[in-house]
Design a protein around this motif. Structure first.
Motif, mmCIF file in Angstrom:
data_model
loop_
_atom_site.group_PDB
_atom_site.id
_atom_site.type_symbol
_atom_site.label_atom_id
_atom_site.label_comp_id
_atom_site.label_asym_id
_atom_site.label_seq_id
_atom_site.Cartn_x
_atom_site.Cartn_y
_atom_site.Cartn_z
ATOM 1 N N TYR A 10 0.878 -1.172 0.000
ATOM 2 C CA TYR A 10 0.000 0.000 0.000
ATOM 3 C C TYR A 10 0.910 1.215 0.000
ATOM 4 O O TYR A 10 1.882 1.271 0.761
ATOM 5 C CB TYR A 10 -0.913 0.048 1.227
ATOM 6 C CG TYR A 10 -1.683 1.356 1.290
ATOM 7 C CD1 TYR A 10 -2.767 1.560 0.442
ATOM 8 C CD2 TYR A 10 -1.293 2.388 2.137
ATOM 9 C CE1 TYR A 10 -3.456 2.766 0.449
ATOM 10 C CE2 TYR A 10 -1.979 3.591 2.145
ATOM 11 C CZ TYR A 10 -3.051 3.776 1.300
ATOM 12 O OH TYR A 10 -3.722 4.985 1.298
ATOM 13 N N THR A 12 0.946 5.602 -0.190
ATOM 14 C CA THR A 12 0.198 6.855 -0.158
ATOM 15 C C THR A 12 0.780 7.857 -1.140
ATOM 16 O O THR A 12 0.097 8.348 -2.041
ATOM 17 C CB THR A 12 0.208 7.464 1.253
ATOM 18 O OG1 THR A 12 -0.270 6.506 2.195
ATOM 19 C CG2 THR A 12 -0.697 8.700 1.314
ATOM 20 N N TYR A 13 2.058 8.182 -0.981
ATOM 21 C CA TYR A 13 2.695 9.210 -1.805
ATOM 22 C C TYR A 13 3.647 8.645 -2.860
ATOM 23 O O TYR A 13 4.306 9.397 -3.555
ATOM 24 C CB TYR A 13 3.441 10.203 -0.914
ATOM 25 C CG TYR A 13 2.515 10.963 0.010
ATOM 26 C CD1 TYR A 13 1.670 11.962 -0.480
ATOM 27 C CD2 TYR A 13 2.456 10.667 1.360
ATOM 28 C CE1 TYR A 13 0.810 12.638 0.352
ATOM 29 C CE2 TYR A 13 1.598 11.346 2.211
ATOM 30 C CZ TYR A 13 0.770 12.331 1.700
ATOM 31 O OH TYR A 13 -0.094 12.999 2.530
ATOM 32 N N GLU A 42 -7.805 0.345 -1.363
ATOM 33 C CA GLU A 42 -7.836 1.641 -0.675
ATOM 34 C C GLU A 42 -9.098 1.730 0.169
ATOM 35 O O GLU A 42 -10.156 1.245 -0.238
ATOM 36 C CB GLU A 42 -7.806 2.773 -1.713
ATOM 37 C CG GLU A 42 -7.861 4.177 -1.137
ATOM 38 C CD GLU A 42 -6.713 4.469 -0.187
ATOM 39 O OE1 GLU A 42 -6.954 4.418 1.038
ATOM 40 O OE2 GLU A 42 -5.592 4.742 -0.665
ATOM 41 N N LEU A 49 -8.250 11.574 -0.149
ATOM 42 C CA LEU A 49 -6.913 11.413 -0.712
ATOM 43 C C LEU A 49 -6.454 12.691 -1.398
ATOM 44 O O LEU A 49 -5.277 13.075 -1.312
ATOM 45 C CB LEU A 49 -6.898 10.244 -1.699
ATOM 46 C CG LEU A 49 -7.035 8.846 -1.072
ATOM 47 C CD1 LEU A 49 -7.249 7.806 -2.159
ATOM 48 C CD2 LEU A 49 -5.799 8.500 -0.245
ATOM 49 N N ALA A 54 -2.340 13.195 -2.044
ATOM 50 C CA ALA A 54 -1.847 11.911 -2.539
ATOM 51 C C ALA A 54 -2.023 11.835 -4.055
ATOM 52 O O ALA A 54 -3.067 12.223 -4.578
ATOM 53 C CB ALA A 54 -2.598 10.767 -1.874
ATOM 54 N N LYS A 57 -3.639 6.580 -7.930
ATOM 55 C CA LYS A 57 -3.115 5.219 -7.838
ATOM 56 C C LYS A 57 -2.614 4.757 -9.211
ATOM 57 O O LYS A 57 -3.143 5.164 -10.252
ATOM 58 C CB LYS A 57 -4.190 4.249 -7.343
ATOM 59 C CG LYS A 57 -4.715 4.555 -5.952
ATOM 60 C CD LYS A 57 -3.658 4.353 -4.897
ATOM 61 C CE LYS A 57 -4.209 4.622 -3.502
ATOM 62 N NZ LYS A 57 -3.160 4.582 -2.471
ATOM 63 N N ALA A 86 0.062 1.032 8.041
ATOM 64 C CA ALA A 86 -1.097 1.854 7.714
ATOM 65 C C ALA A 86 -2.387 1.042 7.809
ATOM 66 O O ALA A 86 -2.404 -0.167 7.576
ATOM 67 C CB ALA A 86 -0.956 2.428 6.306
ATOM 68 N N GLN A 88 -4.904 0.793 5.957
ATOM 69 C CA GLN A 88 -5.326 0.110 4.735
ATOM 70 C C GLN A 88 -4.744 -1.303 4.672
ATOM 71 O O GLN A 88 -5.435 -2.254 4.282
ATOM 72 C CB GLN A 88 -4.896 0.908 3.503
ATOM 73 C CG GLN A 88 -5.674 2.189 3.283
ATOM 74 C CD GLN A 88 -5.095 3.362 4.051
ATOM 75 O OE1 GLN A 88 -4.300 3.203 4.977
ATOM 76 N NE2 GLN A 88 -5.498 4.561 3.671
#
Length: 203
Positions: A10, A12-13, A42, A49, A54, A57, A86, A88
């Protein structure tokens, strides 16, 4: 038949995803190994997001618990939230109860990698707390130890990662993964793929 190593993550950035890409290269450098990238679902809305800044995806496929059973070896990656994985990724592990009941993942080699916002942000506590997920499934945790050699002792450059696995620092999200961190990620992929190959060959 090729040995399958799944890199499940997973991001995020984008920092964890960048490590995952390099881990895949490392795993595929081992003869007879096929590596595949997967994302976990997610749990946040696009609106949230966007407020977090972010990026969108990537087109890496989203995995389901059942697909974990197809892998011979697994490498899990996630950013840190308060010294743990995280939410998620925790939510994904929470959805694997059916696999836990049958111990369908027992005996599979598994590694972990991670990203934190700062040097004191949980590079080791995240790994330590993640090991409980592997343990309950009966997976065999494969750390990299100090097999990365001199790179493990780098003191002049900021470098994420630890004997538990590859890592990076995201800062406020703008910091880029460094070459040394990418080299460590490549090494982790190669290291775990090699061990998975040995396990499969002796099965």
């Amino acid at each position: 038949m090729a040995i399958k190593v799944y890199i499940v993550y997973y991001s995020t950035y984008g920092h964890v995803e960048r490590l995952a890409q390099e881990i895949k290269k490392g795993a595929e450098s081992v003869e007879g190994v096929e590596a595949q990238l997967w994302q976990v679902p997610e749990t946040l809305s696009d609106e949230i997001l966007a407020k977090m800044g972010a990026p969108p995806k990537s087109d890496v496929p989203v995995i389901t618990p059942k697909e974990l059973t197809e892998a011979d070896g697994l490498i899990f990656g996630f950013p840190t939230r308060y010294g743990m994985m995280a939410a998620q990724f925790k939510a994904f592990f929470d959805s694997t109860g059916g696999l836990w009941r049958t111990q369908a993942l027992a005996g599979k080699p598994a590694g972990i990698f991670f990203s934190t916002g700062s040097q004191g942000g949980g590079q080791e506590t995240t790994a330590l707390t993640a090991v409980t997920q592997l343990t309950h499934h009966g997976m065999i945790f494969v750390p990299i130890g100090y097999t990365f050699g001199a790179g493990m002792f780098e003191m002049e450059k900021i470098k994420g990662g630890s004997p538990y696995g590859a890592g990076t620092y995201a800062g406020d999200g703008s910091r880029k993964v460094t070459e040394l961190e990418l080299e460590q990620a490549f090494h982790q992929g190669k290291h775990i793929a090699g061990i998975t190959k040995k396990f499969k060959g002796n099965a």
